[in-house]
Design a protein around this motif. Structure first.
Motif, short mmCIF file in Angstrom:
data_model
loop_
_atom_site.label_atom_id
_atom_site.label_comp_id
_atom_site.label_asym_id
_atom_site.label_seq_id
_atom_site.Cartn_x
_atom_site.Cartn_y
_atom_site.Cartn_z
N THR A 21 0.84 -1.21 0.00
CA THR A 21 0.00 0.00 0.00
C THR A 21 0.88 1.25 0.00
N GLN A 25 0.76 3.86 -3.14
CA GLN A 25 0.19 5.19 -3.02
C GLN A 25 1.19 6.26 -3.50
N LYS A 29 -0.18 6.95 -8.82
CA LYS A 29 -1.00 8.14 -8.59
C LYS A 29 -2.26 8.13 -9.47
N ASP A 32 -7.01 4.71 -7.52
CA ASP A 32 -7.48 4.82 -6.13
C ASP A 32 -7.07 3.54 -5.44
N ARG A 71 -2.11 8.58 1.09
CA ARG A 71 -3.39 8.98 0.46
C ARG A 71 -4.31 7.79 0.23
N ALA A 72 -3.85 6.57 0.50
CA ALA A 72 -4.72 5.40 0.31
C ALA A 72 -5.84 5.42 1.36
#
Ligand SMILES: Cc1cc2nc3c(=O)[nH]c(=O)nc-3n(C[C@H](O)[C@H](O)[C@H](O)COP(=O)(O)OP(=O)(O)OC[C@H]3O[C@@H](n4cnc5c(N)ncnc54)[C@H](O)[C@@H]3O)c2cc1C
Length: 443
Positions: A21, A25, A29, A32, A71-72
């Protein structure tokens, strides 16, 4: 018109899933990313023995996922099933079922401890796989010392003070060393317990410890344990475990109230519901690039996956390999999404390390063998380097350094809640003696 962003879903926030993960992330980019895991943290399993020995606190061997996934998106939940045809999974999040769609699905849900390998193991032994297990064993050690203090029967006192560890692999050696060191350190707080009433026995069914390491390091580990009073019994297995004894396969019986089993794993129950995936020995069979044949967009890494390491045979189920597999898979998912060719998994292990108690270890790194404090420091430095974020690394470095010079903490945390106290007050018993009865306790 903007295209729909691909959704990468990762199941399991252990060494493999959390590392993947973090990498994705940063690198993917365009997508999602969602990480689903049943706990809110990654457990540094190799450090669990130190929790057992009370030389580190439980919170210092875990890394919170929300703080490290960037940002995950993080969903705390247990994945119960996957519909590979519709590309969606069902996940239980504290009694609410959630459906999540995916374009890429990474299965990294590890495995579970096996509790049925020896007769009586499920009922009378403890296993070490989770932070909860480690805290339970740590508390059990403290409880045994408290029990001995109050016991007058000398045979029973010795039985309560005898800890048998089954399994002479990495975990068994680490736990036996940690328990022996911790008993020696904490006995000062139990003045009515004599040194001769405490004993640790390590059972290993083959002729030496740590068979994964060179013979000389297995012997060094045995010498180190023996010096510190551990009775290492090689070529000896347990055939049955009782509440107050362990029966050995040569017919002898050890009187011991505490048996810790560090042998064997079993597939996660989720595996049995993924019936359309190719499996072997309870693991998902991966192709060379870590994708799973016959399931579009599905990949697998870590202990739940059966992976070939180039042409050097099967990748072992270790933290080091889980991290390496995550690295390779991050590259492959990005490559696949961009229409580029993927690469086969290939990794040359840097070496192997194990602790043999507090401040002692054995290691083979880049062909160099180390024992004692240098091996132990290297071991700690490696796992510290794997901790996410500089702030956490610094904090843990300070906490770990503190633990190097001061005795173990003997606080027996029981997490007793007020409603349990109110119930036990009524009956004049210790909290936790009775099963909860009020509706409140179910909350
Ligand atoms: C006591 C002990 C000591 C060890 N010592 C060493 C060592 O010294 N060196 C070494 O290299 N390796 C060691 N290992 C092995 C190492 O910990 C594993 O190989 C490594 O953790 C595998 O990583 P993983 O991500 O595949 O699985 P795990 O780290 O087990 O992570 C799996 C994750 O998936 C989650 N999960 C499970 N089921 C579901 C579900 N249905 N839905 C959502 N989430 C789910 C779990 O909660 C967990 O977070 C040790 C293991 C143990 C138990």
């Amino acid at each position: 018109m903007s295209e729909k962003r691909p959704h990468i879903v990762i199941v399991g926030g252990g060494f493999a899933g959390a590392n993947l993960t973090r990498r994705l992330q940063k690198r993917a980019k365009f997508a999602d990313i969602t990480l689903v895991s049943e706990e809110s943290y990654t457990t540094f399993n190799p450090m669990l023995a130190e929790v057992v020995g009370a030389t580190v606190f439980p919170e210092h061997v875990v890394a919170p996922l929300r703080a490290t996934v960037g940002r995950a998106r993080f969903v705390m939940g247990t994945v119960g099933n996957v519909d590979f045809g519709r590309k969606r999974l069902v996940c239980d999040t504290l009694k609410r079922a959630v459906e999540i769609e995916y374009d890429h699905l990474v299965l990294a849900f590890g495995n579970r401890a096996r509790v049925d390998l020896i007769a009586g193991m499920a009922e009378h032994a403890v296993v070490l796989k989770t932070v909860g297990d480690a805290m339970h064993i740590r508390n059990l050690v403290l409880r045994r010392l408290a029990q001995i203090e109050l016991e007058t029967d000398s045979a029973l006192r010795k039985c309560l003070g005898h800890f048998v560890v089954v399994g002479g692999g990495f975990s068994g050696v680490e736990v036996a060393g940690a328990v022996a060191d911790s008993l020696r350190e904490i006995r000062r707080y139990y003045p009515r317990v004599a040194a001769g009433e405490l004993k640790v026995t390590l059972l290993q069914s083959v002729d030496r410890l740590l068979v994964e390491l060179p013979c000389s390091l297995g012997e060094a580990a045995e010498r180190s344990l023996t010096r510190r009073g551990v009775d290492v019994m090689t070529m000896t297995g347990a055939s049955a475990i009782g509440a107050r004894n362990v029966q050995l396969n040569d017919g002898r019986v050890l009187a011991a109230a505490t048996t810790i089993c560090t042998i064997g794993t079993t597939p996660n129950a989720l595996m049995s519901r993924l019936t359309t995936l190719p499996t072997e020995r309870g693991r998902i069979v991966c192709q060379a690039d870590l994708s799973v044949a016959g399931a579009d967009g599905v990949w697998a890494v870590g202990d739940c996956a059966l992976i070939m390491n180039g042409d050097s045979g099967l990748a072992p189920p270790t933290a080091q390999f889980a991290i390496a597999e995550a690295k390779c898979l991050a590259r492959n998912i990005v490559a696949k999404s961009r229409g580029r060719p993927t690469q086969p998994f290939m990794y040359r292990a840097r070496g192997m390390m194990a602790t043999v108690g507090h401040l002692k270890g054995v290691a083979k790194i880049f062909g160099i063998k180390l024992t004692g404090l240098p091996a132990w420091m290297l071991w700690r430095a490696y796992y510290l380097s794997q901790m996410p974020t500089l702030g956490r690394r610094l904090r843990i470095f300070v906490e770990w350094s503190w633990g190097m010079f001061f005795p173990p903490d003997i606080t027996h945390f029981r997490f007793t809640r007020s409603h349990e106290l109110l119930e036990s007050d009524k009956e004049g018993v210790m909290p936790g003696q009775r099963a909860p009865t009020s509706a409140l306790s179910a909350i």
